[in-house]
Design a protein around this motif. Structure first.
Motif, PDB file in Angstrom:
ATOM      1  N   ASP A  42       0.904  -1.489   0.162  1.00 55.21           N
ATOM      2  CA  ASP A  42      -0.332   0.079   0.323  1.00 55.21           C
ATOM      3  C   ASP A  42       0.977   1.198   0.181  1.00 55.21           C
ATOM      4  OD1 ASP A  42      -2.332  -1.807   0.339  1.00 55.21           O
ATOM      5  OD2 ASP A  42      -2.790  -1.325   2.327  1.00 55.21           O
ATOM      6  N   VAL A  43       1.826   1.451   0.627  1.00 60.16           N
ATOM      7  CA  VAL A  43       3.107   2.391   1.196  1.00 60.16           C
ATOM      8  C   VAL A  43       3.170   2.093  -0.770  1.00 60.16           C
ATOM      9  CG1 VAL A  43       5.300   3.140   1.601  1.00 60.16           C
ATOM     10  CG2 VAL A  43       3.053   2.249   3.568  1.00 60.16           C
ATOM     11  N   LYS A  44       4.023   1.816  -1.356  1.00 61.45           N
ATOM     12  CA  LYS A  44       3.993   2.029  -2.053  1.00 61.45           C
ATOM     13  C   LYS A  44       3.680   2.152  -3.991  1.00 61.45           C
ATOM     14  CE  LYS A  44       8.360  -1.899  -1.717  1.00 61.45           C
ATOM     15  NZ  LYS A  44       8.313  -3.621  -2.775  1.00 61.45           N
ATOM     16  N   GLN A  45       2.012   1.529  -3.489  1.00 62.67           N
ATOM     17  CA  GLN A  45       1.119   2.073  -3.848  1.00 62.67           C
ATOM     18  C   GLN A  45       1.152   3.780  -4.024  1.00 62.67           C
ATOM     19  OE1 GLN A  45      -0.170   0.767  -6.303  1.00 62.67           O
ATOM     20  NE2 GLN A  45      -1.461   2.118  -7.239  1.00 62.67           N
ATOM     21  N   GLY A  46       1.270   4.018  -2.823  1.00 67.43           N
ATOM     22  CA  GLY A  46       0.480   5.552  -2.421  1.00 67.43           C
ATOM     23  C   GLY A  46       1.479   6.368  -3.230  1.00 67.43           C
ATOM     24  N   ILE A  47       3.417   5.937  -2.721  1.00 69.94           N
ATOM     25  CA  ILE A  47       4.348   6.524  -3.607  1.00 69.94           C
ATOM     26  C   ILE A  47       3.997   6.393  -4.839  1.00 69.94           C
ATOM     27  CG2 ILE A  47       6.814   6.707  -3.642  1.00 69.94           C
ATOM     28  CD1 ILE A  47       7.323   4.910  -1.033  1.00 69.94           C
ATOM     29  N   ALA A  48       4.083   5.573  -5.671  1.00 68.98           N
ATOM     30  CA  ALA A  48       3.717   6.438  -7.381  1.00 68.98           C
ATOM     31  C   ALA A  48       2.424   6.356  -7.467  1.00 68.98           C
ATOM     32  CB  ALA A  48       3.446   4.440  -7.477  1.00 68.98           C
ATOM     33  N   ASP A  49       1.686   6.909  -6.621  1.00 66.39           N
ATOM     34  CA  ASP A  49       0.146   7.590  -7.281  1.00 66.39           C
ATOM     35  C   ASP A  49       0.887   9.412  -6.955  1.00 66.39           C
ATOM     36  OD1 ASP A  49      -1.481   5.924  -7.968  1.00 66.39           O
ATOM     37  OD2 ASP A  49      -1.894   5.575  -5.499  1.00 66.39           O
ATOM     38  N   LEU A  50       1.594   9.798  -5.456  1.00 62.34           N
ATOM     39  CA  LEU A  50       2.638  10.601  -5.393  1.00 62.34           C
ATOM     40  C   LEU A  50       3.106  10.781  -6.714  1.00 62.34           C
ATOM     41  CD1 LEU A  50       2.277  13.233  -3.458  1.00 62.34           C
ATOM     42  CD2 LEU A  50       3.407  11.876  -2.093  1.00 62.34           C
ATOM     43  N   THR A  51       4.380  10.302  -7.620  1.00 58.66           N
ATOM     44  CA  THR A  51       5.008  10.213  -8.025  1.00 58.66           C
ATOM     45  C   THR A  51       4.172  10.748  -9.622  1.00 58.66           C
ATOM     46  OG1 THR A  51       6.419   8.998  -7.054  1.00 58.66           O
ATOM     47  CG2 THR A  51       6.955   9.879  -9.345  1.00 58.66           C
TER      48      THR A  51
END
Length: 283
Positions: A42-51
């Protein structure tokens, strides 16, 4: 504490006890590890969305910068044509685009800061997950070793549930075997005493004993015949054979006479002896 509260407490205690017995620590550790991996994902997905959002703002900023350059050229060309009004309008648009660029740069900077923090947390979480994985595998190995040792100890001491079931099975088998052995001995005893007549025959015990006597006489007679054929029989032997036949009849009659008889039976028995003696004399 009221009755309902006490009942609820007892029920919760029983349920917790059942859950504790049914819970497998290795499965719990694996489940916790999978939960942590899901959080990391979930954290990786959040970073990807933020990027992704940051990249969209950066693209929008580049387009505005291109418009600023275009408005610069428009202002120069308007000055060359002595069109101050057009030059002013171009410079006004340039100023508006530059203000938008400043806002975008601020938002991009904030997104970049958030992204950096999330990446740090992601790295920290990933490290904790790796550490937990090592501990999990260690705990699983210890638990499985303890479980195996417990099973071996229970098997050797006979205190485990399975060994208890085996013990009960052996007891039941021994009881059943002893019961069948006793029944077999009882049936043999009853058969020997003649308590059970042959179900396929109409003869009683007395008939069977008399039949056995007749069979013995027939065998003796056939034996004497064979002796006569081979020349090994003489007159004395013939006399002995007759005597043996009479003796067999007397023995059979005596066996049949073992039970108490009345006068009529005794008279009938004497008559049979006379008939038998007469028949032997004629032979």
């Amino acid at each position: 504490m009221g009755v309902l509260s006490r009942a609820s407490y007892v029920i919760r205690s029983k349920v917790n006890a059942l859950l504790n017995r049914a819970e497998d620590p290795t499965e719990t550790l694996d489940y916790s590890y999978e939960q942590m991996r899901d959080e990391l994902q979930d954290v990786k997905q959040g970073i990807a969305d933020l990027t992704t959002q940051k990249k969209r703002l950066e693209i929008q900023k580049r387009r505005l910068e291109e418009n600023v350059e275009k408005h610069n050229e428009q202002a120069r060309e308007a000055v060359q044509q002595d069109r101050e009004d057009l030059a002013r309008r171009a410079l006004e648009k340039k100023k508006s685009k530059m203000n938008q660029i400043e806002d975008l740069e601020e938002q991009i900077q904030k997104l970049q800061s958030t992204q950096d923090r999330l990446v740090d947390k992601k790295d920290e979480l990933q490290g904790r997950i790796e550490e937990f994985k090592t501990k999990k595998e260690t705990m699983k190995a210890r638990y499985e070793a303890a479980e195996a040792s417990t099973r071996v100890s229970e098997a050797m001491t006979g205190v485990g549930d399975e060994m208890e079931d085996v013990g009960r099975s052996i007891e039941r088998a021994e009881e059943r075997t002893e019961e069948m052995e006793a029944r077999s001995e009882a049936m043999d005893e009853l058969q020997d005493t003649g308590a059970f007549d042959d179900a396929m025959s109409d003869e009683d015990e007395l008939d069977r004993e008399l039949s056995a006597g007749r069979t013995d006489r027939e065998v003796d007679a056939e034996l004497e015949t064979l002796k006569a054929e081979f020349g090994t029989s003489d007159a004395a032997a013939d006399g002995d054979g007759a005597t043996d036949a009479e003796t067999d009849v007397d023995e059979a009659v005596e066996e049949a006479d073992a039970e108490p008889t009345d006068e009529e039976v005794e008279a009938e028995l004497e008559e049979l002896k006379s008939e038998e003696n007469g028949g032997s004399g004629s032979n």
